[in-house]
Design an enzyme around this catalytic site. Structure first.
Site, PDB file in Angstrom:
ATOM      1  N   ALA A  61       0.839  -1.202   0.000  1.00 44.82           N
ATOM      2  CA  ALA A  61       0.000   0.000   0.000  1.00 44.82           C
ATOM      3  C   ALA A  61       0.875   1.253   0.000  1.00 44.82           C
ATOM      4  O   ALA A  61       2.002   1.231   0.476  1.00 44.82           O
ATOM      5  CB  ALA A  61      -0.879  -0.004   1.238  1.00 44.82           C
ATOM      6  N   GLY A 102       0.508  -5.296   0.687  1.00 44.42           N
ATOM      7  CA  GLY A 102      -0.445  -5.340  -0.415  1.00 44.42           C
ATOM      8  C   GLY A 102       0.162  -5.939  -1.677  1.00 44.42           C
ATOM      9  O   GLY A 102      -0.555  -6.538  -2.496  1.00 44.42           O
ATOM     10  N   GLU A 105      -0.194  -9.572  -1.235  1.00 45.27           N
ATOM     11  CA  GLU A 105      -1.629  -9.907  -1.312  1.00 45.27           C
ATOM     12  C   GLU A 105      -2.111  -9.903  -2.764  1.00 45.27           C
ATOM     13  O   GLU A 105      -2.905 -10.739  -3.168  1.00 45.27           O
ATOM     14  CB  GLU A 105      -2.439  -8.921  -0.464  1.00 45.27           C
ATOM     15  CG  GLU A 105      -2.191  -9.124   1.031  1.00 45.27           C
ATOM     16  CD  GLU A 105      -2.915  -8.098   1.893  1.00 45.27           C
ATOM     17  OE1 GLU A 105      -2.655  -6.893   1.692  1.00 45.27           O
ATOM     18  OE2 GLU A 105      -3.727  -8.487   2.738  1.00 45.27           O
ATOM     19  N   GLU A 125       2.413  -5.716   8.141  1.00 41.45           N
ATOM     20  CA  GLU A 125       1.426  -4.788   8.714  1.00 41.45           C
ATOM     21  C   GLU A 125       1.464  -4.701  10.236  1.00 41.45           C
ATOM     22  O   GLU A 125       1.188  -3.641  10.803  1.00 41.45           O
ATOM     23  CB  GLU A 125       0.014  -5.159   8.239  1.00 41.45           C
ATOM     24  CG  GLU A 125      -0.270  -4.842   6.779  1.00 41.45           C
ATOM     25  CD  GLU A 125       0.272  -5.879   5.800  1.00 41.45           C
ATOM     26  OE1 GLU A 125       0.967  -6.823   6.240  1.00 41.45           O
ATOM     27  OE2 GLU A 125       0.001  -5.746   4.603  1.00 41.45           O
TER      28      GLU A 125
END
Ligand code: NAD
Length: 704
Positions: A61, A102, A105, A125
């Site tokens: 992210a 991310g 992911e 995270e």
């Protein structure tokens, strides 16, 4: 451009292109979705490869979007992953260098994954007080197995692709490429095979269809919770992550994803996650200097000279040796040199005996160190760091000599804690080459390095000092010249408050315990006993002369007059038994405090732990605000980094300035005024710094 598309025969290669690390910003997500839809719609495309660049597949992210509506704006990460999973053409993720958060992911949404062997895979995270929010806790256990996935998620630490591929029954990586150079070709070969299988009617693989299970799930998750309980006292993310991985073993994917999103959003609103995200951003910002752009040339540093082989000199020498540099250590007397060299040798030998340093590394480090009594031997060093006695006369002697012998262009640095760097630079004919490098003890261990910018320090010298600090793996923060620089200057009012609290009714252990419960590893009195109470005494004596208007309690002086200098004398604010670091309550100190109160006519009052914390932390904040206002620190985040990396301020509180903002600056100003009006309040100090008063009135913030 944030995503580049190119064709390789009938395979579309979608390349993330958002430097430096392919953060998944809104623009990147939009571009990726468009590129994916185009490839899907193009009948001549039979398969898709999704890849990044040499530095990263994707670091995840875009942290600057965190907490802002842009982070959730469509297409958000879950939408993109859904689009990848439902793509009717095989999608191969080709993972370069780094696939984190991310980024990983996103790869888990693809049908196939191939990675270069050294690619680092992580879901970091938890380090931001969060859990993965786009399926990581649900898909990774399905891909890598419950135990390996839980370890990755709760630690936030990376695993290499080569190591991940060795996990039994894993489906995280279909292949590991031979090298980074062959990754794309091997990914194209995999894509072509996948297209043929799809054409032959085989369904596309999806982690959706795999189960996450553990043979002894109940016992295993209970064990994992017990292991993490201590660590999770202040940050709830690791325990919440365990709940989610357990949910992955019980719930269908869609239900698990919904639960994960809820937990992610809950955690996003916790103060500890806000603090940890602030730290992440502040750490990256600390290296930036407004008028010294990243393009500023730096001087090469390979050979470092250290003058003075005492506590700091030895530690600084080791910090440089550990970073692979050549070091010359200079003293004026042979016994002092031998002592310093001996300390370095025995520290390394101790590490080797514990198996923390290989014999060849020990030999290599000692081989790069040489001791000398002659200035001529250090003349060719690229950087010289002075760490002699804290005495201006001695510093003058050393800097005049350095000026005479050092090669042109050498950087002349001082490790002074309190002396005026501009005056030190004035002892040379090259003040532009003089900079402060304020290390913290033990210098080879502590992360913080205050880089002190003198009035005449050249931009190139500052840039080189910052790069040098980075080589030593330090967190570098630039400080202007002032008494104590950023960290110790703030410590002064903190200690003054601590001493006033004793006068007013506290015991040293009550003060220590209260601030330790706040999250500091050590309260002011235990810390002072460790550092040596005589150090503060010497500084106070100077302050009594230079700043007679500043109020001090004389209690710490009375303690020093008894020779109670702390651990090194076996007695300080606490009593120490030989070989023990934990101090015991001292009847002598209790008696001393009572006598002192009586001499001032003070009746002890009951002070709450809340008041102790408030006064100590707000003392840091008020001085920090003055430092910011004067431009000694460029950013509030720099002040926070100093306290987080040099003074043990708890990371999950984000540093003193962030903590103050979380309280609200209006509330902070009010609290300071309340303390100022108390009978023993040190009213002058407690006037809110003008910056705080202004921001409180405007509803503003320190962090712009
Ligand atoms: P120290 O007394 O342990 O060591 C000083 C060394 O310098 C001694 O070995 C001494 O022999 C040597 N020395 C003295 N004059 C010299 C000269 N003219 N040429 C060469 N060597 C000479 O002191 P320290 O604690 O290592 O502190 C050194 C400097 O670092 C001081 O400026 C101090 O303020 C600063 N500092 C100390 C700490 C700390 O925690 N101790 C932290 C940050 C900065």
């Amino acid at each position: 451009m944030t995503v580049l598309t190119e064709r390789r025969a009938d395979v579309a290669v979608l390349r993330l292109d958002n430097p430096p690390l392919n953060g998944l910003s809104l623009a990147t997500r939009q571009a990726l979705l468009r590129a994916l839809e185009d490839a899907q719609a193009d009948a001549s495309v039979r398969a898709i490869v999704l890849t990044g660049g040499p530095r990263a597949f994707s670091s995840g992210a875009d942290i600057t979007e965190f907490g802002s509506p842009t982070a959730y704006q469509h297409p958000n990460l879950p939408t993109l992953i859904d689009a990848l999973e439902h793509c009717t053409k095989p999608v191969v993720a080709a993972l370069n260098a780094v696939a984190m958060g991310g980024g990983l992911e996103l790869a888990l949404g693809c049908h196939y994954r191939i990675a270069e062997p050294n690619c680092r895979l992580a879901l970091p995270e938890v380090k931001l007080g969060l859990v993965p929010g786009a399926g990581g806790t649900q898909r990774l256990p399905r891909a890598l197995g419950v135990e390996a996935a839980l370890n990755l998620i709760t630690s936030g630490e990376p695993i290499t692709a080569a190591a991940a591929a060795r996990v039994p029954d894993q489906a995280l990586l279909d292949r590991v490429a031979t090298s980074a150079d062959t990754l794309l070709d091997e990914a194209l070969a995999l894509a072509t095979e996948a297209a043929q299988q799809a054409q032959a009617g085989q369904p596309l693989p999806s982690l959706r269809n795999r189960k996450a299970s553990h043979p002894r799930a109940e016992g295993y998750f209970a064990f994992a919770r017990a292991m993490l309980k201590g660590q999770a006292r202040h940050v709830s993310a690791p325990l919440r992550a365990i709940d989610l991985v357990e949910a992955a073993t019980r719930l269908p994917l869609a239900a698990g994803l919904a639960q994960e999103l809820q937990v992610f959003l809950d955690l996003m609103n916790t103060p500890e996650s806000a603090a940890l995200r602030h730290v992440f951003v502040a750490e990256r910002a600390a290296g930036k200097i407004a008028d010294v752009p990243a393009s500023t040339p730096t001087r090469p540093v390979q050979h470092v000279a250290v003058v003075g082989a005492g506590t700091m000199g030895s530690g600084i020498a080791m910090a440089c040796l550990n970073a692979g540099l050549r070091v010359s250590l200079l003293e004026t007397q042979a016994p002092a040199l031998e002592r310093g060299m001996g300390n370095i040798r025995s520290t390394y030998e101790g590490q080797a005996a514990k198996g923390r340093l290989k014999p060849e590394a020990l030999a290599d480090r000692l081989g790069r160190l040489n001791g000398t009594l002659a200035y001529a031997d250090i003349a060719q060093a690229d950087v010289v760091i002075e760490a002699v006695f804290e005495d201006m006369g001695v510093k003058e002697q050393v800097f005049r000599q350095l000026d005479a012998v050092m090669k042109p262009g050498a950087i002349l640095a001082s490790n002074t804690s309190t002396l005026d760097l501009n005056a030190i630079a004035g002892f040379t004919r090259r003040p532009q080459d003089v900079v402060g490098l304020h290390f913290f003890s033990p210098a080879h261990v502590m992360k913080l390095l205050e880089v002190v910018r003198g009035e005449q320090t050249a931009p190139e010298v500052l840039a080189t000092a910052m790069a040098f600090g980075k080589t030593l793996r330090k967190t570098c923060v630039v400080s202007g010249v002032c008494d104590g620089f950023i960290g110790n200057r703030m410590l002064d009012p903190y200690f003054r408050q601590a001493a006033f609290l004793l006068e007013e009714g506290c015991s040293p252990q009550q003060v220590d315990r209260a601030i330790e419960a706040f999250g500091f590893p050590m309260g002011p009195f235990r810390m002072s006993d460790m550092a040596g109470n005589d150090i503060g005494w010497a500084i106070r004596k100077r302050h009594y002369v230079e700043k007679p208007q500043v109020r001090h309690s004389r209690l710490p002086d009375r303690l020093c007059e008894l020779g109670r200098f702390g651990q090194k004398t076996g007695a300080g604010w606490y009593d120490y038994r030989p070989g023990q670091r934990d101090g015991a309550i001292s009847p002598v100190v209790n008696e001393l405090i009572e006598q002192h109160r009586a001499s001032l006519g003070l009746a002890p009052r009951k002070v709450s732990n809340e008041e102790i914390v408030q006064r100590l932390v707000l003392a840091l904040v008020n001085e920090g605000a003055r430092i910011l206002e004067e431009g000694v620190a460029a950013r509030a985040g720099d002040i926070d980094m100093v306290y987080l990396t040099g003074y043990g301020f708890p990371a999950w509180r984000g540093g003193p300035m962030h903590w103050a903002e979380q309280q609200g600056l209006y509330a902070v100003a009010q609290a300071m005024r309340r303390i100022a009006s108390a009978p023993h309040g040190d009213a002058d100090f407690w006037q809110p710094a003008p910056l705080i008063a202004r921001l409180a009135a405007e509803g503003g913030r320190f962090h712009g």
